[in-house]
Design a protein around this motif. Structure first.
Motif, PDB file in Angstrom:
ATOM      1  N   ALA A   1      18.576   9.868  -1.255  1.00 26.34           N
ATOM      2  CA  ALA A   1      19.438  10.250  -2.389  1.00 26.34           C
ATOM      3  C   ALA A   1      20.621   9.284  -2.449  1.00 26.34           C
ATOM      4  O   ALA A   1      21.080   8.811  -1.406  1.00 26.34           O
ATOM      5  CB  ALA A   1      19.926  11.679  -2.189  1.00 26.34           C
ATOM      6  N   PRO A   2      21.127   8.996  -3.678  1.00 28.57           N
ATOM      7  CA  PRO A   2      22.266   8.078  -3.782  1.00 28.57           C
ATOM      8  C   PRO A   2      23.413   8.513  -2.879  1.00 28.57           C
ATOM      9  O   PRO A   2      23.726   9.698  -2.801  1.00 28.57           O
ATOM     10  CB  PRO A   2      22.677   8.185  -5.258  1.00 28.57           C
ATOM     11  CG  PRO A   2      21.449   8.644  -5.969  1.00 28.57           C
ATOM     12  CD  PRO A   2      20.686   9.493  -4.984  1.00 28.57           C
ATOM     13  N   GLY A   3      23.973   7.574  -2.169  1.00 26.72           N
ATOM     14  CA  GLY A   3      25.112   7.875  -1.303  1.00 26.72           C
ATOM     15  C   GLY A   3      24.726   8.436   0.052  1.00 26.72           C
ATOM     16  O   GLY A   3      25.583   8.745   0.865  1.00 26.72           O
TER      17      GLY A   3
ATOM     18  N   TYR B   1      13.620   6.887   1.998  1.00 29.35           N
ATOM     19  CA  TYR B   1      13.139   5.581   1.534  1.00 29.35           C
ATOM     20  C   TYR B   1      13.989   5.087   0.373  1.00 29.35           C
ATOM     21  O   TYR B   1      14.194   5.809  -0.605  1.00 29.35           O
ATOM     22  CB  TYR B   1      11.683   5.708   1.073  1.00 29.35           C
ATOM     23  CG  TYR B   1      11.096   4.417   0.550  1.00 29.35           C
ATOM     24  CD1 TYR B   1      10.751   3.399   1.426  1.00 29.35           C
ATOM     25  CD2 TYR B   1      10.906   4.225  -0.817  1.00 29.35           C
ATOM     26  CE1 TYR B   1      10.223   2.207   0.948  1.00 29.35           C
ATOM     27  CE2 TYR B   1      10.361   3.033  -1.297  1.00 29.35           C
ATOM     28  CZ  TYR B   1      10.018   2.033  -0.411  1.00 29.35           C
ATOM     29  OH  TYR B   1       9.500   0.854  -0.876  1.00 29.35           O
ATOM     30  N   GLY B   2      14.466   3.877   0.449  1.00 34.57           N
ATOM     31  CA  GLY B   2      15.256   3.318  -0.650  1.00 34.57           C
ATOM     32  C   GLY B   2      16.219   2.271  -0.147  1.00 34.57           C
ATOM     33  O   GLY B   2      15.919   1.547   0.797  1.00 34.57           O
ATOM     34  N   GLN B   3      17.390   2.205  -0.777  1.00 37.19           N
ATOM     35  CA  GLN B   3      18.423   1.258  -0.337  1.00 37.19           C
ATOM     36  C   GLN B   3      19.671   2.036   0.043  1.00 37.19           C
ATOM     37  O   GLN B   3      20.208   2.795  -0.781  1.00 37.19           O
ATOM     38  CB  GLN B   3      18.777   0.284  -1.465  1.00 37.19           C
ATOM     39  CG  GLN B   3      17.738  -0.784  -1.661  1.00 37.19           C
ATOM     40  CD  GLN B   3      18.342  -2.179  -1.802  1.00 37.19           C
ATOM     41  OE1 GLN B   3      19.539  -2.405  -1.628  1.00 37.19           O
ATOM     42  NE2 GLN B   3      17.497  -3.145  -2.117  1.00 37.19           N
ATOM     43  N   ALA B   4      20.113   1.847   1.273  1.00 38.12           N
ATOM     44  CA  ALA B   4      21.324   2.543   1.715  1.00 38.12           C
ATOM     45  C   ALA B   4      22.558   1.727   1.320  1.00 38.12           C
ATOM     46  O   ALA B   4      22.447   0.560   0.971  1.00 38.12           O
ATOM     47  CB  ALA B   4      21.282   2.738   3.228  1.00 38.12           C
ATOM     48  N   PHE B   5      23.718   2.351   1.383  1.00 40.69           N
ATOM     49  CA  PHE B   5      25.006   1.683   1.202  1.00 40.69           C
ATOM     50  C   PHE B   5      25.213   1.121  -0.215  1.00 40.69           C
ATOM     51  O   PHE B   5      25.913   0.137  -0.396  1.00 40.69           O
ATOM     52  CB  PHE B   5      25.199   0.554   2.237  1.00 40.69           C
ATOM     53  CG  PHE B   5      25.051   1.035   3.655  1.00 40.69           C
ATOM     54  CD1 PHE B   5      26.045   1.798   4.250  1.00 40.69           C
ATOM     55  CD2 PHE B   5      23.908   0.755   4.384  1.00 40.69           C
ATOM     56  CE1 PHE B   5      25.910   2.271   5.557  1.00 40.69           C
ATOM     57  CE2 PHE B   5      23.750   1.217   5.682  1.00 40.69           C
ATOM     58  CZ  PHE B   5      24.751   1.977   6.279  1.00 40.69           C
ATOM     59  N   VAL B   6      24.570   1.768  -1.210  1.00 47.12           N
ATOM     60  CA  VAL B   6      24.835   1.363  -2.598  1.00 47.12           C
ATOM     61  C   VAL B   6      25.671   2.467  -3.226  1.00 47.12           C
ATOM     62  O   VAL B   6      25.286   3.633  -3.210  1.00 47.12           O
ATOM     63  CB  VAL B   6      23.518   1.183  -3.395  1.00 47.12           C
ATOM     64  CG1 VAL B   6      23.826   0.679  -4.810  1.00 47.12           C
ATOM     65  CG2 VAL B   6      22.586   0.226  -2.673  1.00 47.12           C
ATOM     66  N   PHE B   7      26.831   2.097  -3.738  1.00 50.10           N
ATOM     67  CA  PHE B   7      27.765   3.110  -4.228  1.00 50.10           C
ATOM     68  C   PHE B   7      28.214   2.905  -5.664  1.00 50.10           C
ATOM     69  O   PHE B   7      28.979   3.680  -6.197  1.00 50.10           O
ATOM     70  CB  PHE B   7      29.000   3.190  -3.308  1.00 50.10           C
ATOM     71  CG  PHE B   7      28.623   3.557  -1.906  1.00 50.10           C
ATOM     72  CD1 PHE B   7      28.316   4.879  -1.579  1.00 50.10           C
ATOM     73  CD2 PHE B   7      28.517   2.587  -0.917  1.00 50.10           C
ATOM     74  CE1 PHE B   7      27.928   5.223  -0.295  1.00 50.10           C
ATOM     75  CE2 PHE B   7      28.136   2.928   0.364  1.00 50.10           C
ATOM     76  CZ  PHE B   7      27.840   4.248   0.676  1.00 50.10           C
TER      77      PHE B   7
END
Ligand code: OGA
Ligand code: NI
Length: 364
Positions: free
Chosen positions: A123-125, A130-136
């Motif tokens: 989930a965002p934040g 699975y995904g990309q971490a640290f995107v804000f």
């Protein structure tokens, strides 16, 4: 007054890097193209000079070597942690077939269709799934990498819904691997304590039930490795990090030493160990949490399996009194690891910036 509702963060659309490759093998969406100052200058790196090779520590010499071998290897460890913050450990005692199995389940997972992987979304934040971490934010540049991350220990950080059903033996393999890596971290921390002249149980006694998480990073080949980063520069928030590079992977991990990015040449069956922010703080800066990043390769993909090992959240951290003296005045304040972890996972990766959280500001 009613509490302000937390506004959900808007991270914009995050393309899956493997899918970009499939759809358009020669182009790179703008969100991955770094500003000039951030681009990796791949040509300026000289991988062959021996002064730019990270140290190798032979654990068998520490565990079962002669007295001389033990002392030599412990001082090798001390120098590695002081000057590099990174070393590769050989004869670490972890079964080869387990290193191979974790690599296999990780690869099999990343090769699943996107719909299958998206059953376990990050989930965002947040930092698990699975995904990309640290995107804000919507305008933040993205890393050329697909990630899959899981909390492993203690039990309450584990999110069973995010543990994949495919490949079939994924969960057992991650659990067995994590148990072995945990023991290795405990051994390494006791040798690190000895290398500082401290009681060997110093860290073990302090850490409580240590927090352990695993992150698998898959870096597909990239048509323009000069324009993107596989993973943004950062230091790890852990005490120790253990990184396994996939067999036959391209060279991708780089560490910042004396203002130069030094590539980590894989040593067969070795594990890459690095000091995280927590040990830097506990040792009052004597052992360094060194900034590192990953770059991509034009034709080859790369896999890394990374374990973060850290104190229990309620543990209070600050420089160990024996390591603070007139020549080395206290550089960091006291805080709990939980506070630090929260700060770390809610900020984007940006070199050693997160450690500012712990620094005592210069008085004037
Ligand atoms: C990390 C990391 C580097 C790599 O996951 O924190 O530094 O080579 N990874 O994947
Ligand atoms: Ni890292």
């Amino acid at each position: 007054m009613a509490p302000m509702p937390l506004s959900p963060i808007n991270v914009g659309h995050i393309d899956d890097v493997q899918e970009i490759r499939k759809a358009k093998p020669t182009s790179i969406p703008n969100r991955f193209v770094r500003n000039k100052a951030e681009r990796p200058s791949l040509s300026s790196i000289s991988p062959l000079s021996s002064s730019s090779t990270i140290p190798v520590v032979d654990l068998s010499k520490v565990v079962q070597g002669s007295r001389d071998e033990f002392h030599r290897e412990i001082s090798n460890l001390a120098v590695s942690c002081e000057e590099w913050g990174f070393f590769q450990v050989i004869n670490h005692g972890i079964r080869l077939d387990l290193l191979e199995s974790i690599e296999k389940v990780a690869t099999d997972f990343f090769m699943l269709p996107l719909e299958e992987k998206q059953k376990y979304p990050m989930a965002p934040g947040t930092v698990q799934g699975y995904g990309q971490a640290f995107v804000f934010s919507e305008d933040q540049k993205l890393d050329w990498c697909n990630m899959f991350a899981l909390g492993v220990e203690p039990h309450f950080i584990k999110m069973p819904k995010l543990w994949p059903k495919k490949p079939l033996n994924f969960s057992e393999t991650v659990e067995e691997y994590s148990r072995e890596i945990r023991t290795l971290c405990q051994k390494l921390l006791s040798f690190i304590a000895m290398s500082l002249g401290l009681n060997k149980d110093t860290f073990e006694d302090m850490f409580g039930v240590a927090v352990q998480a695993v992150r698998m990073n898959y870096y597909p080949p990239c048509p323009r490795p000069d324009l993107v980063l596989g993973l943004s520069p950062h230091s790890d928030g852990s005490a120790l990090t253990v990184l396994q590079q996939g067999k036959g992977s391209s060279v991708g991990l780089q560490i910042l030493k004396d203002n130069t990015w030094v590539p980590v040449q894989p040593v067969p069956n070795a594990l890459v160990i690095n000091i995280g922010d927590t040990i830097e703080v506990l040792t009052n800066g004597r052992y360094k949490s060194v900034e590192h990043r990953a770059v991509t390769h034009k034709d080859k993909d790369r896999l890394s399996i990374v374990t973060f090992y850290a104190p229990s959240y309620e543990v209070e951290l600050g420089p160990i009194p024996q390591l603070v003296n007139e020549n080395s005045p206290c550089k960091y304040r006291r805080y709990s690891h939980g506070e630090y972890n929260k700060y770390y996972v809610t900020n984007k990766l940006q070199g050693k910036k997160t450690l500012e959280f712990a620094k005592i500001q210069a008085q004037n």
